[in-house]
Design a protein around this motif. Structure first.
Motif, PDB file in Angstrom:
ATOM      1  N   GLY A  19      -2.069   8.181  -1.678  1.00 11.50           N
ATOM      2  CA  GLY A  19      -0.450   7.534  -1.920  1.00 11.50           C
ATOM      3  C   GLY A  19       0.010   8.901  -3.612  1.00 11.50           C
ATOM      4  N   ILE A  20      -0.724   9.987  -3.772  1.00 14.05           N
ATOM      5  CA  ILE A  20      -0.082  10.275  -4.735  1.00 14.05           C
ATOM      6  C   ILE A  20       1.110  11.915  -4.742  1.00 14.05           C
ATOM      7  CG2 ILE A  20      -1.471  11.696  -6.705  1.00 14.05           C
ATOM      8  CD1 ILE A  20      -4.084  10.076  -5.417  1.00 14.05           C
ATOM      9  N   LEU A  21       1.936  11.692  -5.198  1.00 10.89           N
ATOM     10  CA  LEU A  21       2.794  13.029  -5.310  1.00 10.89           C
ATOM     11  C   LEU A  21       2.715  13.471  -6.907  1.00 10.89           C
ATOM     12  CD1 LEU A  21       4.204  14.496  -3.817  1.00 10.89           C
ATOM     13  CD2 LEU A  21       6.183  12.477  -3.681  1.00 10.89           C
ATOM     14  N   ASP A  22       2.302  13.562  -7.510  1.00 11.48           N
ATOM     15  CA  ASP A  22       2.413  14.122  -8.758  1.00 11.48           C
ATOM     16  C   ASP A  22       3.369  15.198  -8.950  1.00 11.48           C
ATOM     17  OD1 ASP A  22       0.908  11.111  -9.379  1.00 11.48           O
ATOM     18  OD2 ASP A  22      -0.884  12.797 -10.592  1.00 11.48           O
ATOM     19  N   ALA A  36       3.406  10.204  -9.668  1.00 10.29           N
ATOM     20  CA  ALA A  36       4.342   9.054  -8.570  1.00 10.29           C
ATOM     21  C   ALA A  36       3.166   8.813  -7.090  1.00 10.29           C
ATOM     22  CB  ALA A  36       5.116   9.773  -8.074  1.00 10.29           C
ATOM     23  N   ARG A  37       3.770   7.398  -6.708  1.00 10.44           N
ATOM     24  CA  ARG A  37       2.217   6.633  -6.281  1.00 10.44           C
ATOM     25  C   ARG A  37       3.122   5.804  -5.016  1.00 10.44           C
ATOM     26  NH1 ARG A  37       0.515   9.677  -9.090  1.00 10.44           N
ATOM     27  NH2 ARG A  37      -2.135   8.967  -9.859  1.00 10.44           N
ATOM     28  N   VAL A  38       3.233   6.259  -3.527  1.00  6.98           N
ATOM     29  CA  VAL A  38       3.539   5.179  -2.678  1.00  6.98           C
ATOM     30  C   VAL A  38       2.369   4.632  -2.093  1.00  6.98           C
ATOM     31  CG1 VAL A  38       4.138   5.866  -0.324  1.00  6.98           C
ATOM     32  CG2 VAL A  38       3.995   7.865  -1.812  1.00  6.98           C
ATOM     33  N   VAL A  39       3.382   3.016  -2.360  1.00  8.04           N
ATOM     34  CA  VAL A  39       1.924   1.991  -1.948  1.00  8.04           C
ATOM     35  C   VAL A  39       2.512   1.038  -1.012  1.00  8.04           C
ATOM     36  CG1 VAL A  39       0.485  -0.111  -3.122  1.00  8.04           C
ATOM     37  CG2 VAL A  39       1.485   1.771  -4.441  1.00  8.04           C
ATOM     38  N   PRO A  40       1.865   1.234   0.413  1.00  4.76           N
ATOM     39  CA  PRO A  40       2.149   0.138   1.537  1.00  4.76           C
ATOM     40  C   PRO A  40       2.725  -1.375   0.955  1.00  4.76           C
ATOM     41  CG  PRO A  40      -0.263   1.408   1.398  1.00  4.76           C
ATOM     42  CD  PRO A  40       0.111   1.372   0.153  1.00  4.76           C
ATOM     43  N   ASN A  41       3.192  -1.857   2.000  1.00  2.24           N
ATOM     44  CA  ASN A  41       3.773  -2.891   1.643  1.00  2.24           C
ATOM     45  C   ASN A  41       4.968  -3.874   2.665  1.00  2.24           C
ATOM     46  OD1 ASN A  41       5.377  -4.897   0.271  1.00  2.24           O
ATOM     47  ND2 ASN A  41       6.894  -4.619  -1.061  1.00  2.24           N
ATOM     48  N   ASP A  43       5.558  -3.662   6.137  1.00  4.60           N
ATOM     49  CA  ASP A  43       6.035  -2.948   7.223  1.00  4.60           C
ATOM     50  C   ASP A  43       6.652  -1.716   6.576  1.00  4.60           C
ATOM     51  OD1 ASP A  43       5.134  -4.318   9.988  1.00  4.60           O
ATOM     52  OD2 ASP A  43       6.390  -5.442   9.588  1.00  4.60           O
ATOM     53  N   GLY A  44       6.832  -0.892   5.229  1.00  3.37           N
ATOM     54  CA  GLY A  44       7.113  -0.493   4.448  1.00  3.37           C
ATOM     55  C   GLY A  44       6.027  -0.025   3.184  1.00  3.37           C
ATOM     56  N   ALA A  45       6.734   0.510   2.474  1.00  3.28           N
ATOM     57  CA  ALA A  45       6.111   0.847   1.221  1.00  3.28           C
ATOM     58  C   ALA A  45       7.174   1.307  -0.105  1.00  3.28           C
ATOM     59  CB  ALA A  45       5.701   2.199   1.741  1.00  3.28           C
ATOM     60  N   GLU A  46       5.942   1.286  -1.068  1.00  3.36           N
ATOM     61  CA  GLU A  46       7.334   1.152  -2.574  1.00  3.36           C
ATOM     62  C   GLU A  46       6.609   2.958  -2.943  1.00  3.36           C
ATOM     63  OE1 GLU A  46       8.894  -1.286  -3.789  1.00  3.36           O
ATOM     64  OE2 GLU A  46       8.430  -2.469  -1.294  1.00  3.36           O
ATOM     65  N   PHE A  47       7.381   2.918  -3.433  1.00  6.74           N
ATOM     66  CA  PHE A  47       7.732   4.070  -4.367  1.00  6.74           C
ATOM     67  C   PHE A  47       7.514   3.416  -5.725  1.00  6.74           C
ATOM     68  CE2 PHE A  47       9.419   8.470  -6.176  1.00  6.74           C
ATOM     69  CZ  PHE A  47       8.086   8.765  -5.780  1.00  6.74           C
ATOM     70  N   MET A  48       6.248   4.305  -7.278  1.00  9.54           N
ATOM     71  CA  MET A  48       6.677   3.814  -7.764  1.00  9.54           C
ATOM     72  C   MET A  48       6.664   5.396  -8.822  1.00  9.54           C
ATOM     73  SD  MET A  48       4.139   0.576  -8.199  1.00  9.54           S
ATOM     74  CE  MET A  48       3.458   1.406  -7.215  1.00  9.54           C
TER      75      MET A  48
END
Length: 84
Positions: A19-22, A36-41, A43-48
């Protein structure tokens, strides 16, 4: 791309498995990383994404850039939700 300190290049460092998108912004005098990170949540995901104000960026310019990213992410969220 243009920055307050001159031209810069953008390099993306991605790893879908983790989930890395630096984002790395590189210019002749410095490099700046925007992690930047994408973390499962469920059925979806959180983008930080984390922003640090680089030297040479005025408060006003930095705030404008944050507002621009907020707008872009809000638009992306709306488009993705239409596909559900």
């Amino acid at each position: 791309m243009s920055t307050p300190v001159g031209p810069a290049r953008l390099r993306l460092r991605a790893d879908a498995e983790f989930g890395i998108l630096d984002h790395d912004f590189l210019d002749d005098t410095a490099s700046r990383r925007v992690p930047a990170r994408v973390v499962p949540n469920g059925d979806g995901a959180e983008f930080m994404i984390t922003f640090y104000q680089p030297p040479g960026f005025s408060d006003q310019f930095f705030d404008e850039q944050i507002a621009l990213v907020d707008t872009e992410l809000s638009t992306l969220k709306s488009l993705l939700e239409l596909q559900e």
